[in-house]
Design a protein around this motif. Structure first.
Motif, PDB file in Angstrom:
ATOM      1  N   MET A   1     -10.979  41.051  27.070  1.00  0.00           N
ATOM      2  CA  MET A   1      -9.702  41.071  26.356  1.00  0.00           C
ATOM      3  C   MET A   1      -9.776  40.088  25.191  1.00  0.00           C
ATOM      4  SD  MET A   1      -6.941  41.029  29.472  1.00  0.00           S
ATOM      5  CE  MET A   1      -7.185  41.993  30.947  1.00  0.00           C
ATOM      6  N   SER A   2      -9.811  40.584  23.969  1.00  0.00           N
ATOM      7  CA  SER A   2      -9.985  39.675  22.842  1.00  0.00           C
ATOM      8  C   SER A   2      -8.762  38.803  22.612  1.00  0.00           C
ATOM      9  CB  SER A   2     -10.325  40.473  21.579  1.00  0.00           C
ATOM     10  OG  SER A   2      -9.250  41.284  21.186  1.00  0.00           O
ATOM     11  N   TRP A   3      -7.581  39.219  23.087  1.00  0.00           N
ATOM     12  CA  TRP A   3      -6.405  38.371  22.878  1.00  0.00           C
ATOM     13  C   TRP A   3      -6.507  37.086  23.691  1.00  0.00           C
ATOM     14  CZ3 TRP A   3      -2.204  37.311  26.350  1.00  0.00           C
ATOM     15  CH2 TRP A   3      -2.318  37.905  27.616  1.00  0.00           C
ATOM     16  N   LEU A   4      -7.237  37.100  24.776  1.00  0.00           N
ATOM     17  CA  LEU A   4      -7.451  35.874  25.534  1.00  0.00           C
ATOM     18  C   LEU A   4      -8.523  35.003  24.875  1.00  0.00           C
ATOM     19  CD1 LEU A   4      -7.365  37.158  29.225  1.00  0.00           C
ATOM     20  CD2 LEU A   4      -5.541  36.029  27.923  1.00  0.00           C
ATOM     21  N   ARG A   5      -9.503  35.633  24.262  1.00  0.00           N
ATOM     22  CA  ARG A   5     -10.574  34.880  23.596  1.00  0.00           C
ATOM     23  C   ARG A   5     -10.114  34.340  22.243  1.00  0.00           C
ATOM     24  NH1 ARG A   5     -14.018  38.907  22.586  1.00  0.00           N
ATOM     25  NH2 ARG A   5     -13.200  39.124  20.465  1.00  0.00           N
ATOM     26  N   ASP A   6      -9.494  35.200  21.439  1.00  0.00           N
ATOM     27  CA  ASP A   6      -9.151  34.856  20.062  1.00  0.00           C
ATOM     28  C   ASP A   6      -7.707  34.400  19.892  1.00  0.00           C
ATOM     29  OD1 ASP A   6     -11.725  35.639  19.294  1.00  0.00           O
ATOM     30  OD2 ASP A   6     -11.085  37.714  18.967  1.00  0.00           O
ATOM     31  N   GLY A   7      -6.862  34.735  20.861  1.00  0.00           N
ATOM     32  CA  GLY A   7      -5.445  34.415  20.742  1.00  0.00           C
ATOM     33  C   GLY A   7      -4.622  35.541  20.164  1.00  0.00           C
ATOM     34  N   TRP A   8      -5.269  36.657  19.796  1.00  0.00           N
ATOM     35  CA  TRP A   8      -4.562  37.803  19.222  1.00  0.00           C
ATOM     36  C   TRP A   8      -5.390  39.061  19.402  1.00  0.00           C
ATOM     37  CZ3 TRP A   8      -6.938  40.662  15.383  1.00  0.00           C
ATOM     38  CH2 TRP A   8      -8.065  40.062  14.784  1.00  0.00           C
ATOM     39  N   GLN A   9      -4.717  40.203  19.356  1.00  0.00           N
ATOM     40  CA  GLN A   9      -5.404  41.481  19.397  1.00  0.00           C
ATOM     41  C   GLN A   9      -4.487  42.539  18.809  1.00  0.00           C
ATOM     42  OE1 GLN A   9      -7.145  42.424  23.179  1.00  0.00           O
ATOM     43  NE2 GLN A   9      -7.619  44.538  22.649  1.00  0.00           N
TER      44      GLN A   9
END
Length: 259
Positions: A1-9
């Protein structure tokens, strides 16, 4: 889940969400034209309608007989937090020229809005005459849903990539000595401002344009804001309208404990 890695998706447009946006659009746009709402929520020299909690949705996103809010972004978010009842959505509308001075902004606040996109972490409310920041709304996630179709540059959402990790580290250190029951009373202003300066110095600013049917999912601790309206950007007469949902966590300790 990129929103957990990057803070957004950003989630691509899907038919369920497009259908829901079409169903609720009349109610959302009507709220921005209501004179009583305009008196309360029109800010920034008439260029931003803040519209906090104005959408008359139920806990599953039904509005005036519409279906519930079903989309991939909400499903992904609730894999982390579990099923959360939706808060009443914010109907945020920006107009050409955003931001202009005026309204509740001091000169310093206006400069911050213009030059730093009014960057903030949701849930830290300004309390008292000195507007000191306290955790009063421990959100699970932030879901942004474009309602109107605008060109690039029409006051898009911006987010600082990885900022949620800096904020989490700072808030854990500040709140660790305190019982969770006391967290709403802890002044986090200095911690917040120091962490925000670190974000500005080290994190990449990401511009998130959007079209109806797409969804923007932000981590609850991501620093984000609204970019100024670019010269020549196009929008319908209703402006750039975006719905934001920020459901609260039933256990405030999850604000720092969850991924």
């Amino acid at each position: 889940m990129s929103w957990l890695r990057d803070g957004w998706q950003v989630f691509d447009s899907d038919p369920d969400l497009r259908a829901w946006i079409a169903e609720i659009r009349p109610a959302a746009l009507a709220a921005t034209r209501n004179p009583r709402n305009i008196d309360q929520w029109l800010r920034c020299g008439g260029t931003w309608f803040a519209g906090v909690n104005l959408l008359e949705n139920d806990a599953q996103g039904r509005v005036a007989g519409s279906g519930p809010l079903i989309c991939a972004a909400r499903s992904e978010a609730e894999k982390v937090t579990g099923r959360l009842p939706l808060d009443r959505g914010q109907i945020s509308a920006t107009y050409p020229g955003y931001p202009r001075p005026g309204g509740n902004d001091s000169p310093a606040n206006f400069r911050f809005r213009r030059d730093r996109d009014a960057a903030h972490v949701d849930g830290l409310l300004p309390i008292g005459p000195d507007r000191r920041r306290h955790l009063r709304e421990p959100h699970g996630w932030i879901l942004g849903l474009p309602v109107t179709d605008c060109s690039d540059g029409a006051a898009p959402l911006v987010v600082w990539q990885g900022s949620h990790e800096i904020m989490a580290r700072a808030f854990r250190k500040a709140l660790a000595p305190h019982a969770a029951a006391d967290w709403p009373d802890i002044d986090l202003t200095d911690t917040y401002h120091a962490a925000r300066r670190e974000v500005f110095a080290t994190c990449k600013r990401i511009v998130l344009e959007g079209r109806p049917g797409q969804a923007h999912l932000l981590h609850r601790l991501s620093l984000h804001g609204i970019a100024p309206w670019s010269e020549g950007a196009a929008a319908p007469p209703e402006g750039r309208v975006v719905l934001y949902f920020r459901p609260e966590l039933p256990d405030r300790t999850d604000w720092l404990a969850l991924p």
